[in-house]
Design an enzyme around this catalytic site. Sequence first.
Site, PDB file in Angstrom:
ATOM      1  N   ASP A  37       0.852  -1.192   0.000  1.00 17.02           N
ATOM      2  CA  ASP A  37       0.000   0.000   0.000  1.00 17.02           C
ATOM      3  C   ASP A  37       0.890   1.246   0.000  1.00 17.02           C
ATOM      4  OD1 ASP A  37      -3.197   0.613   1.035  1.00 17.02           O
ATOM      5  OD2 ASP A  37      -1.739   2.243   1.199  1.00 17.02           O
ATOM      6  N   ILE A  38       0.472   2.224  -0.797  1.00 17.49           N
ATOM      7  CA  ILE A  38       1.284   3.445  -0.936  1.00 17.49           C
ATOM      8  C   ILE A  38       1.221   4.326   0.317  1.00 17.49           C
ATOM      9  CG2 ILE A  38      -0.430   5.015  -1.972  1.00 17.49           C
ATOM     10  CD1 ILE A  38       1.685   5.637  -4.143  1.00 17.49           C
ATOM     11  N   ASN A  96     -12.595  -2.379   2.976  1.00 16.31           N
ATOM     12  CA  ASN A  96     -13.522  -1.259   3.096  1.00 16.31           C
ATOM     13  C   ASN A  96     -14.495  -1.320   1.929  1.00 16.31           C
ATOM     14  OD1 ASN A  96     -12.301  -0.082   5.409  1.00 16.31           O
ATOM     15  ND2 ASN A  96     -10.639   0.621   4.084  1.00 16.31           N
ATOM     16  N   GLY A 102     -15.476   4.191   3.917  1.00 16.08           N
ATOM     17  CA  GLY A 102     -14.457   5.037   3.314  1.00 16.08           C
ATOM     18  C   GLY A 102     -13.696   4.386   2.172  1.00 16.08           C
ATOM     19  N   GLN A 103     -14.348   3.449   1.469  1.00 12.03           N
ATOM     20  CA  GLN A 103     -13.679   2.860   0.299  1.00 12.03           C
ATOM     21  C   GLN A 103     -13.274   3.968  -0.669  1.00 12.03           C
ATOM     22  OE1 GLN A 103     -15.982  -0.080  -1.880  1.00 12.03           O
ATOM     23  NE2 GLN A 103     -14.267  -0.592  -3.225  1.00 12.03           N
ATOM     24  N   SER A 104     -12.029   3.934  -1.092  1.00 15.84           N
ATOM     25  CA  SER A 104     -11.546   4.988  -1.991  1.00 15.84           C
ATOM     26  C   SER A 104     -11.138   4.463  -3.354  1.00 15.84           C
ATOM     27  CB  SER A 104     -10.385   5.747  -1.341  1.00 15.84           C
ATOM     28  OG  SER A 104      -9.291   4.886  -1.112  1.00 15.84           O
ATOM     29  N   HIS A 109     -10.410  -5.174  -3.097  1.00 18.26           N
ATOM     30  CA  HIS A 109      -9.091  -5.376  -2.489  1.00 18.26           C
ATOM     31  C   HIS A 109      -9.229  -5.679  -1.015  1.00 18.26           C
ATOM     32  CE1 HIS A 109      -9.957  -1.043  -2.150  1.00 18.26           C
ATOM     33  NE2 HIS A 109      -9.207  -1.030  -1.059  1.00 18.26           N
ATOM     34  N   HIS A 111      -6.968  -5.486   2.493  1.00 20.34           N
ATOM     35  CA  HIS A 111      -5.771  -4.977   3.155  1.00 20.34           C
ATOM     36  C   HIS A 111      -5.243  -6.052   4.107  1.00 20.34           C
ATOM     37  CE1 HIS A 111      -6.603  -0.562   2.365  1.00 20.34           C
ATOM     38  NE2 HIS A 111      -7.829  -1.037   2.245  1.00 20.34           N
TER      39      HIS A 111
HETATM   40  P1  DGP Z   1      -9.536   1.795   0.453  1.00 19.38           P
HETATM   41  O1  DGP Z   1      -9.493   3.164   1.078  1.00 19.38           O
HETATM   42  O2  DGP Z   1      -9.927   0.707   1.413  1.00 19.38           O
HETATM   43  O3  DGP Z   1     -10.331   1.774  -0.833  1.00 19.38           O
HETATM   44  O4  DGP Z   1      -8.027   1.436   0.122  1.00 19.38           O
HETATM   45  C1  DGP Z   1      -7.343   1.959  -0.976  1.00 19.38           C
HETATM   46  C2  DGP Z   1      -5.864   1.866  -0.644  1.00 19.38           C
HETATM   47  O5  DGP Z   1      -5.145   1.989  -1.859  1.00 19.38           O
HETATM   48  C3  DGP Z   1      -5.340   2.963   0.279  1.00 19.38           C
HETATM   49  O6  DGP Z   1      -4.879   2.383   1.492  1.00 19.38           O
HETATM   50  C4  DGP Z   1      -4.185   3.597  -0.470  1.00 19.38           C
HETATM   51  C5  DGP Z   1      -3.910   2.637  -1.597  1.00 19.38           C
HETATM   52  N1  DGP Z   1      -3.507   3.240  -2.840  1.00 19.38           N
HETATM   53  C6  DGP Z   1      -4.128   4.260  -3.486  1.00 19.38           C
HETATM   54  N2  DGP Z   1      -3.471   4.563  -4.610  1.00 19.38           N
HETATM   55  C7  DGP Z   1      -2.428   3.703  -4.682  1.00 19.38           C
HETATM   56  C8  DGP Z   1      -1.375   3.516  -5.620  1.00 19.38           C
HETATM   57  O7  DGP Z   1      -1.258   4.188  -6.650  1.00 19.38           O
HETATM   58  N3  DGP Z   1      -0.455   2.549  -5.344  1.00 19.38           N
HETATM   59  C9  DGP Z   1      -0.534   1.774  -4.233  1.00 19.38           C
HETATM   60  N4  DGP Z   1       0.401   0.842  -4.050  1.00 19.38           N
HETATM   61  N5  DGP Z   1      -1.526   1.918  -3.326  1.00 19.38           N
HETATM   62  C10 DGP Z   1      -2.447   2.873  -3.555  1.00 19.38           C
END
Ligand code: DGP
Length: 126
Positions: A37-38, A96, A102-104, A109, A111
């Site tokens: 995760d970034i 999420n 807060g799914q983004s 996916h 975590h």
């Molecule tokens: P959620 O908020 O549960 O939908 O999780 C989305 C996750 O994705 C969040 O923890 C940050 C991660 N994320 C967003 N953009 C990127 C990206 O470009 N690369 C990676 N490795 N993770 C990302």
Amino acid sequence: GLPSAKDEIMTIFESILAGKIPAKKVWENEYVLAFEDIHPQASIHILFIPKTKTENLHELASSSNQDQQLVHLFRAIADYAQAQGLDKKGYRIVSNIGAQAGQSVFYTHIHLLAGEVLGAFGRARS
Ligand code: DGP
């Protein structure tokens, strides 16, 4: 109905799968990709994604041809966790789904959080 913005725009995880943007991959097989995760919330924070596109668990679980994807997704997590010794030390998996969680990223996916003692989770802190 009309396509929504969520349908039209390639999600960031599809771009990662397509190799269009880089990711730190930690595990992969024919069905599942896992990468860091970034914005890590723990010293180990991995995202597991199925290689076929769905928006969330519900779309994944409701497509009859996706049963194997569900199995492969959770088996990938179990295999990774065991290979890293996390089954012994402990870890957390979270997904999420939708607005209140807060799914983004609207691509299914899971975590995986590990590597240290984890905090509480749930209700937002006020
Ligand atoms: P959620 O908020 O549960 O939908 O999780 C989305 C996750 O994705 C969040 O923890 C940050 C991660 N994320 C967003 N953009 C990127 C990206 O470009 N690369 C990676 N490795 N993770 C990302």
